[in-house]
Each structure stands twice: as C-alpha cells, then as structure tokens.
Write a protein that holds these residues in place. Structure first.
Motif, mmCIF file in Angstrom:
data_model
loop_
_atom_site.group_PDB
_atom_site.id
_atom_site.type_symbol
_atom_site.label_atom_id
_atom_site.label_comp_id
_atom_site.label_asym_id
_atom_site.label_seq_id
_atom_site.Cartn_x
_atom_site.Cartn_y
_atom_site.Cartn_z
ATOM 1 N N VAL A 346 0.849 -1.205 0.000
ATOM 2 C CA VAL A 346 0.000 0.000 0.000
ATOM 3 C C VAL A 346 0.880 1.249 0.000
ATOM 4 O O VAL A 346 0.645 2.196 -0.747
ATOM 5 C CB VAL A 346 -0.943 -0.001 1.229
ATOM 6 N N TYR A 347 1.919 1.250 0.832
ATOM 7 C CA TYR A 347 2.797 2.426 1.009
ATOM 8 C C TYR A 347 3.596 2.717 -0.265
ATOM 9 O O TYR A 347 3.700 3.860 -0.699
ATOM 10 C CB TYR A 347 3.733 2.156 2.187
ATOM 11 N N HIS A 348 4.157 1.670 -0.864
ATOM 12 C CA HIS A 348 5.007 1.871 -2.048
ATOM 13 C C HIS A 348 4.199 1.921 -3.337
ATOM 14 O O HIS A 348 4.604 2.624 -4.288
ATOM 15 C CB HIS A 348 6.064 0.769 -2.132
ATOM 16 N N GLY A 349 3.094 1.163 -3.401
ATOM 17 C CA GLY A 349 2.307 1.124 -4.623
ATOM 18 C C GLY A 349 3.065 0.455 -5.756
ATOM 19 O O GLY A 349 4.240 0.085 -5.620
ATOM 20 N N PRO A 350 2.430 0.293 -6.916
ATOM 21 C CA PRO A 350 3.093 -0.398 -8.029
ATOM 22 C C PRO A 350 4.354 0.309 -8.503
ATOM 23 O O PRO A 350 5.358 -0.341 -8.837
ATOM 24 C CB PRO A 350 2.014 -0.429 -9.117
ATOM 25 N N LYS A 351 4.351 1.635 -8.536
ATOM 26 C CA LYS A 351 5.533 2.372 -9.010
ATOM 27 C C LYS A 351 6.682 2.255 -8.015
ATOM 28 O O LYS A 351 7.853 2.138 -8.406
ATOM 29 C CB LYS A 351 5.176 3.834 -9.256
ATOM 30 N N GLY A 352 6.355 2.290 -6.732
ATOM 31 C CA GLY A 352 7.397 2.148 -5.718
ATOM 32 C C GLY A 352 8.029 0.764 -5.733
ATOM 33 O O GLY A 352 9.260 0.630 -5.644
ATOM 34 N N LEU A 353 7.190 -0.270 -5.871
ATOM 35 C CA LEU A 353 7.731 -1.631 -5.963
ATOM 36 C C LEU A 353 8.572 -1.800 -7.227
ATOM 37 O O LEU A 353 9.606 -2.472 -7.209
ATOM 38 C CB LEU A 353 6.598 -2.660 -5.948
#
Length: 949
Positions: A346-353
């Motif tokens: 939730v915190y990182h989201g797809p772009k963060g991952l």
C-alpha cells in the motif's frame, strides 16, 4: 510492595483483590483453591529450578548486552531470506502498536473490520503479483506453503480418473534446500514419492501427478517455467511454483503461464529477517481449489443493513472441522506479518515496488558486469537478483568475512551473491573489491547502475498489478498513518478490554518483552549466517530451550515448529521415528479422545497414522474403560495417544496417570497437547503426568501476542528416549543425532518471536510463573462463581472447581429464541470480545480470563453477562426484534433519524453505566456468512463487481 517486580505488573489482581475473590469463591486461601482443583498425586513436590527473576530494567539491559554478541554482517546469502527496509511508519504504527499486535483471530467479524481489510489488501497483492485467482490470508513460511501445495495437488488428483492412483511428485533440483527437506518430511507419511531432478531433463511421464519449480532457482537462475508449465499441462501434470515475490514485479506472473499453485514468502516486503521468522508466507491458486486451500481466506459479504462487510470466508476452519479427513492441519496464519507486508505494498504502490525491484536488478547486473571485467564467470544466463559465480569459495569466504560480508557457498568452486533492497552503490563496490582482492587485481569501480535487463524477453512481466485505489493513494507518511489508524479503530484488541477466549489464553504481552523485536541486532540476522556470528541468539535460544525443558519436566526442546499445529505434527513425527528406530514400522494407530481439538486428528493423518476415537464420559473426561479396551485391541499397532491436559473441557482429570500408564503398557507413547499449559506451569507438568512429548503454544502460555491470528510458535519438548529424533535443518545443524527432516524452513523457527517468551520467563522466574498459574485458576473460578445461578457451567472437577477456563452452557436459552451467537454479538455492545463460541461443545461459551486481568475488569465482564441474562429473560421466541437479535448496534444506527426498535437507544448502546466511559463501536452490523460463501469475493474488488454479485 516491590514495584520493581515484573510479576506485580503482569498479574492482574493485587493481594486485596485476591482475598476478596477467594471469599466470593468460598475458600480460605489460594493454596486451598489449588488443592481443590488439581489432583494431589500430580502436583510437583519441588518448585521450578529457574534463575532468579529480573526486573524489567535489568532484563532490558541483559537482552541489550546479548544483542551485542550478534555480529550483523552485510548479508547476500539469499535462499529465501533478504535484508529489507521496514518503513518506520509501519514499524511504529503496526509492529509496535498493541492495537494491532494484541488482537485475536477475526472470528467476530463485526469488531475486526480493520484487520480484515488489511488482510484483503494482502490477498489482493498476492493474486495480482502471482496472476492467480484466489489467495489465502497467509501461511507460516515458504517451505511449509510449498508442502501444503504438494498436499493440495495430491488431494485433488483423485478427481482426475487418469491420475487418481498416481503418487509421484517432481521437485526441481533448483528448489531451496529447506523446502526440499520439508517436502521430504511431508511426502512419505501421506504416500507421495518425491523425484528430484533437472527441469531440463524431466520427461513429463504419466506417473507424475504434480511438480514444483523454484522461480528464480536457489542459485538465482530464472529458468523457462513458461515452457515447462505448458508441457506439464499438456500431460495433465499440475504445477506449483515457489516464487520470490519481489522478482514478480519484473518477472511475468506464473498464473499467466498456467500454474496451478504459487507459493512464497512476503518477508522481502518490509519484514525483518529475525534469524528466520516470523514471516508471512503466501499461497495462491485457482478458484477451482477454493475448498482445498489450507488456512484462512478473507471474503466480502454484507451486513444486516445490506452494507459491504468483511469476514473469514468458506467456513474458514474447514480443514479443522474435517478432523481426520483433513488434508492440512493448518488453521492459523501469520496475520501481523501479512498486515505489515500488505501495508508495504500500500505504502510503495506499483511504481514504488517497480523502483525497488529495478534497483535490485540493476545492482545485480552492475556487479555481474564488474566481476566479468575482473575475469570471473557468472553462469546465470537469466537472473533477477542472484549471481552464481565460479570462484574459490574458501578464499572468497575468508576475505568476505574479514569485511563483515556473508555470501553463500553451495560448493568449493561456487559463490552466490543475492542483492537486496538495502544494497547501495557503496555496497556493490565493496562486493566487487572482495573478488578483486581474491584475484589479486585492482578493483573495478561501479559509478552508476546498469539500466539493462538480464531477464529473458519471454519471461519479462507484461501484466499490470496493484491497480486498485488502495495501492495508489497512501504514499505519504501522513496518509498511511491515518489509513492505519482508521483501520485500527475498527478493531477490538487487548488495549481496550479483556478478551476471555477459552483455549486461546489472551494474556498481557508486556512492553518490555516486545521492545527488543525492534532492535536491529536481533532483526537483521540471516537464519543461515555462520553460527558463530549469532552468539547472542544462540545464548537466548539455548536458555529458552532449557527453561521450557525444566517447566515441562522433559529432557530436551526443539524451537523449530512455528505454530501449534506444526508442533503437533512434529511431536507425532518424532514418535513415529522413535518406533521405526526400534523396527516397529507397523505402529500407526493414534488414539484420540472425542473431545480433542480438530487439529489433533488432522495432524495424526498427516503423520501417516490411523485415528481411533475414544469416548468421553458425561462429565467430559476420557472414558478410561473405553480407552483401555481400545489400547488392548490395538496393542500390537499402537503408536500413541493424543491428550489435552487439563482437558478441553477445562477439568484436571484425576485418572491422567492411569491413562498414560495404559498407553505405555501397550507399547505406545503419549503426546500431550500443550494448549492448556497455562494451568500447569509450576504446579504440575507433562513429564510428571506420564507424557512423552508435548507441544507448547508460546502465543498462549508464554506471552507471544496473537497478532490478529499469528504469529504463533509451537516448540516441542520431549522425554529422554525421543531426544535423538528432534527435527534438523539442511543448512544449519539442529536437532538430535537421528534427526527427522525439517518441520519449518528456518533452523530455529520464528526465532525473533522467541525473544518474547524468553523475556516472560526470565522476568517472572519460578515463583512468578507459579503464581501466574495459580491466579489464572483463581480468576476462572471467580468468574464461575459470579455467574453461578444465572449461567450453568457444563463441566467441573471432582470438587466443583474449574481449571483456568470453563464452559458456560447457553443451550437452554433457545427456549427464548436466543442462540449463543446472539450473546456473542451483544457482548460487543458492552465493549467485550466474546469468549470462545461453540467449542468444544456446540451452543456454549468457553471463558478464560488469564492471570493478567484485574478483578475490576472481570467484574465488568460478569456484570455484562448478568445484564445480558436479564435481556434473555425478556426475549421471546415469537418476536425477534429485540436487543440481542439486533446486536451489535453501530453508531450509524444510533444516530439515524429513524429508530424502529422496541427498546431505547440508550439500552442498545449504553446498557451499563461503565460503557459510557470507554465505548467501542462495531463498524458494521451482524454479517451475513451465507451470502459471502455464495458470492465469494476474496480481493479488493471494485464496488461494481461486489454489487453485481
């Protein structure tokens, strides 16, 4: 009053309260109550031989000094465990927050909507990344999840007429070593033949029902699973894939290639390595197999008003209820860790991952290029994060350890390097410099990361993931903090009120026990690091083993099993190995009382035993005559008896020594389920009653928090003759000299969580532990006495006393149209979680206050129960519009303009005056279980999909 004494802080009632409670019960002293409760012939004559108790301050200094004995090297070992960054906002607001870690399993959905939403996020994350249709709410670790996948595929093969007599299971030789060991443990007892070999040379013979692949493999190679799965599908062979979850950001989802099951660990998503656990495994499969999935599934349903609500779906303990017909004994999860991993997404989201996975891959690619320039051969043609390098392992190891770096050395000529989220450019250059020194060359400097990909085009990820709003809007700390708090407010935990769950022992999880879990010297240790680097852990774990061995009256302990169910299974497998060592391969009959926990017969079948059920008497005790008859009937093949003590009915059976002697006289061993150990510590013990092995629930008796349904730890303690067979590990030596293969992935199971129980025992000491047991018995009998005359207690000991828990009979209230569920839901309006509902007897409540609860809190609970009793008297079978049938009452109901109920809003929301001081509002009305099972939705589906259902 010694205010430094930890026992004063842990035990609820003070001396004055205890005297009042004893007066209410009608005894002169606590010792008299214990004498009237526990049979004298099983009482310990001497106290526990433990060190003097430490104060909280002394203990925290002590555990800090021990932490400094751990040498935390940079870890590039991999093998399923990787350094990761725990976001501070998640550490502070979930891991260190009693609102999250003291909650119980969400069986009462109306007061657990926050945890249920967090777990639905986890399931959605898993289905998205794996490309599967359905996922459960986590399992214990990757290796046990892989074993569960094998068991599921073996069970469902019977539906295929071409495969129902086939028993071979292919295991890729790229599988993690600990997973192979666990597959070996699980396969033989259920009749599966493992065949280990190369994916490249597998012939897809009709003799195989299934296969399992590692993606990427243990040495880092990303193999062509796409082609393998297609050939397997063409030959009616079902395929499980054990996949690194971070790699699935870069690699195409196995579900897109036709995999039947995908498993793995979510440890890389912000969970400390902790020397092996606890971590949340994941298990995803096709919806066709939804009734065969082990563990729990969270699903969407609606409440009485038709509003969206969440609950545990598909009779979530189906395996548990199937007893000896079950294919799994797992009825638990790693909820706290699954919540953290889901919140990481939730915190990182797809772009963060994507950013994290790209950086890991680019770092690995850059190191590979630099090593190539130094003349080293890196043999993985396609990889995500792990390099396999041809090099002199011993030379590299010496230089690396002098730089406080750990690689993995599969053989004398190979070094593997697993890059992780924490690996910086500086770290990458340090890795290259170590290899340069070994080659006696000048190092190659990496100035920036390679932006190339080393993954085969056909395996690169094309499918989208984490597209829903929840994964795309909480990326600032402020937003995530508020989201976590919003969910927390929907859950009732121990930081609000007593959770008096029989059999589940929801006691205080003291802050001093919990603090070290956040310390880096405990959290960042890799479970396969050289043992000499983990001196602090080794001291704590050995000491804890010795403490538990002393408490149980046995000869040795294994901390490896990472849940109660795993402990049951481990105990039975050790018994099995003992019989086989004596040539008694035929001993396979397991006697189990009819009142036993559902996991007992399930564990016995998993261990390859045949279950024979023995009768219970009307008083709820074991029918000794029936037990003797069946033991004699099966004496030539008798393996063991599984017994819970005190009984599941909350009674110390006086015939327990006679029972254990009958089993021994007929060649069997006695397994004691340790679920009720909170009623034994310091007063009696399994060794003293004649048992040979027991498991302990550290998440019950020894204060590890339930965490909303996990983590649990289920070590086994054994008598002298069983010591040689304690479980081993293929990477780090553990267990006896004739050790059975692994029970869990890590050598010492969930080692990080073991710090909590070590603290609990070390701070209480012998006297404090014994006093805690006495007060647990006092508290239960006090509640029993206060409810007497209004609620009937179903079973009592020979002198009318309860053990640490008792069963209250709610069946007579059916005359008024009231079911036990109505009482459970109404307790929410009074601010309480219900006791255990309809276990072990349908239509009852099993109440266990534990020693941690004060007299004042127990009085509030008893006042609530007695007030509900009056409400029952006012209810009618002919009219179900009453305060019990409509419970729980939400804030939305109370503040609505319309009020169409024949009682006041005050009666609904504030039935007793104390409720006004600390009101807990259930966030939904009573949920509709049947609707949720008919319309199964187990991910964060868009609202349109829910409405269509």
């Amino acid at each position: 009053m010694n205010t430094n004494a930890f026992a004063l802080r842990h035990i609820g009632p003070d001396e004055n309260d205890q005297n009042q409670m004893l007066k209410t019960i009608g005894v002169d002293s606590l010792d008299q109550l214990i004498y009237e409760t526990i049979p004298d012939d099983i009482r310990l004559k001497n106290g526990l031989n433990l060190d003097e108790p430490m104060t909280e301050y002394e203990y925290l200094n002590h555990i800090h000094e021990l932490s400094k004995k751990n040498k935390v090297f940079k870890s590039y070992i991999g093998l399923g465990y990787h350094p990761t960054i725990v976001p501070a906002v998640i550490q502070r607001n979930i891991l260190e927050n009693p609102g999250w870690y003291t909650a119980y399993t969400p069986y009462q959905a109306e007061i657990a909507q926050g945890r249920l939403e967090a777990l639905l996020n986890f399931q959605t994350m898993v289905t998205d990344l794996t490309g599967m249709e359905i996922a459960n709410a986590s399992l214990l670790d990757e290796s046990t999840a892989a074993a569960e996948a094998m068991s599921l595929l073996f069970a469902v093969r019977e539906r295929d007429q071409k495969k129902n007599n086939v028993n071979k299971f292919f295991v890729s030789d790229a599988i993690l070593p600990q997973t192979l060991s666990l597959l070996q443990t699980r396969a033989n007892p259920i009749g599966v033949e493992l065949v280990v070999g190369s994916e490249d040379t597998f012939d897809f013979s009709s003799e195989f029902f299934g296969a399992i692949l590692q993606y990427p493999g243990k040495d880092g190679l990303v193999s062509d699973i796409k082609s393998f799965i297609k050939k397997a599908n063409d030959n009616q062979i079902k395929v499980a894939v054990a996949a690194d979850i971070l790699s699935l950001v870069k690699l195409e989802a196995p579900g897109k290639f036709g995999a039947d099951v995908v498993v793995g660990t979510t440890q890389r998503f912000g969970i400390p390595m902790g020397y092996g656990g606890p971590h949340a495994a994941y298990f995803a499969t096709k919806e066709t197999y939804k009734r065969d999935i082990p563990g729990r599934i969270i699903g969407v349903t609606k409440d009485m008003n038709g509003n969206r609500a969440l609950r545990m779906a598909l009779q979530t303990r189906e395996q548990h209820i199937k007893r000896d017909k079950a294919t799994s004994n797992i009825c638990t999860a790693q909820v706290l860790l699954a919540v953290m991993a889901g919140m990481y997404a939730v915190y990182h989201g797809p772009k963060g991952l994507q950013f994290i996975a790209d950086k890991v891959h680019q770092t690995a690619s850059s190191v590979a290029k630099a090593l190539s320039q130094l003349g080293y051969k890196q043999t993985n043609a396609s990889f995500f994060d792990t390099l396999k390098v041809e090099a002199n392992a011993e030379k590299i190891k010496q230089i690396a350890e002098s730089h406080e770096v750990n690689f993995y050395y599969p053989n004398a000529d190979t070094v593997t390097i697993s890059i992780n989220q924490t690996t910086s450019l500086k770290d990458a250059n340090e890795i290259v410099a170590i290899f340069a020194k070994a080659a006696q060359k000048n190092t190659v400097n990496i100035s920036s990361l390679e932006e190339t990909t080393q993954i085969a085009q056909s395996l690169q990820r094309q499918s989208e993931f984490l597209t829903l709003d929840v994964f795309n809007k909480h990326h600032s700390e402020t937003e995530l903090m508020r989201y976590i708090k919003m969910l927390e407010r929907k859950d009732l935990s121990l930081n609000h009120s007593m959770i008096s769950l029989g059999s589940c022992t929801m006691k205080l999880n003291a802050a001093a026990e919990m603090l070290p879990l956040s310390w880096s010297n405990w959290g960042t240790m890799h479970p396969f690091c050289p043992i000499e680097q983990a001196e602090g852990y080794q001291i704590v774990l050995k000491k804890l083993e010795d403490q538990l061995t002393e408490i149980t009256g046995f000869a040795a302990t294994s901390l490896q099993p990472n849940s109660g169910a795993q402990g049951e299974y481990a105990g039975l497998m050790v018994i099995k190995a003992y019989h086989e060592s004596r040539g008694d391969h035929h001993r396979d009959i397991c006697l189990i009382p009819s009142s036993a926990h559902g996991t007992n017969p399930a564990s016995a079948v998993m261990a390859g035993m045949k279950v024979v059920v023995t009768k219970s008497t009307e008083e709820g005790n074991i029918d000794v005559d029936d037990l003797r008859e069946k033991a004699l009937l099966h004496k030539d093949n008798l393996s063991c008896l599984m017994v819970t003590y005190p009984s599941t009915h909350g009674v110390y059976e006086s015939a327990i020594r006679e029972i254990t002697q009958i089993i021994h006289d007929n060649g069997g061993q006695v397994y004691m389920d340790g679920a009720n150990m909170n009623a034994q510590v310091g007063l009696t013990n399994p060794g003293n009653i004649g048992a040979d092995v027991c498991h302990l629930n550290l998440h019950k008796t020894f204060a590890i928090p339930h965490g909303g349904g996990g983590p649990g730890v289920g070590p086994i303690c054994v008598a002298k003759q069983l010591v040689p067979f304690l479980p081993g590990n293929p990477v780090i030596k553990t267990g006896g000299n004739q050790a059975i293969t692994a029970i869990s992935a890590a050598p010492f199971g969930s080692a990080l969580a073991c710090l909590i129980s070590y603290g609990y025992i070390t701070m209480l000491g012998a006297e404090g532990l014994t006093q805690a047991t006495k007060v647990a018995i006092l508290n239960a009998n006090y509640i029993k006495q206060r409810l007497q005359g209004q609620f009937d207690t179903l079973y009592s000991g020979e002198r009318g006393r309860a053990a640490h828990e008792m069963i209250v009979d709610c069946r007579p209230f059916k005359e008024n149209g009231i079911e036990v569920t109505d009482i459970a839901k109404r307790l929410m309006d009074y601010g309480f979680h219900a006791p255990t509902v309809s276990f072990p007897v349908a239509g009852t409540l099993m109440i266990e206050p534990t020693e941690s609860e004060s007299m004042e809190e127990m009085d509030r609970f008893c006042d609530a129960m007695l007030s509900i009793r009056k409400e029952i008297d006012n209810a009618s079978k002919d009219e179900d519009n009453n305060v019990l049938k409509n419970a729980p009452h939400t804030l939305a109901m109370l503040t609505a303009n319309d009020w169409n109920f024949p009682y006041t809003r005050e009666a609904a929301a504030y039935p007793l005056s104390y409720v006004q001081d600390n009101k807990f509002w259930p966030s939904v009305r009573r949920v509709d279980d049947a609707y949720g099972d008919r319309n199964l939705i187990c991910t964060c589906a868009p609202i349109e999909e829910y409405m269509d259902a």
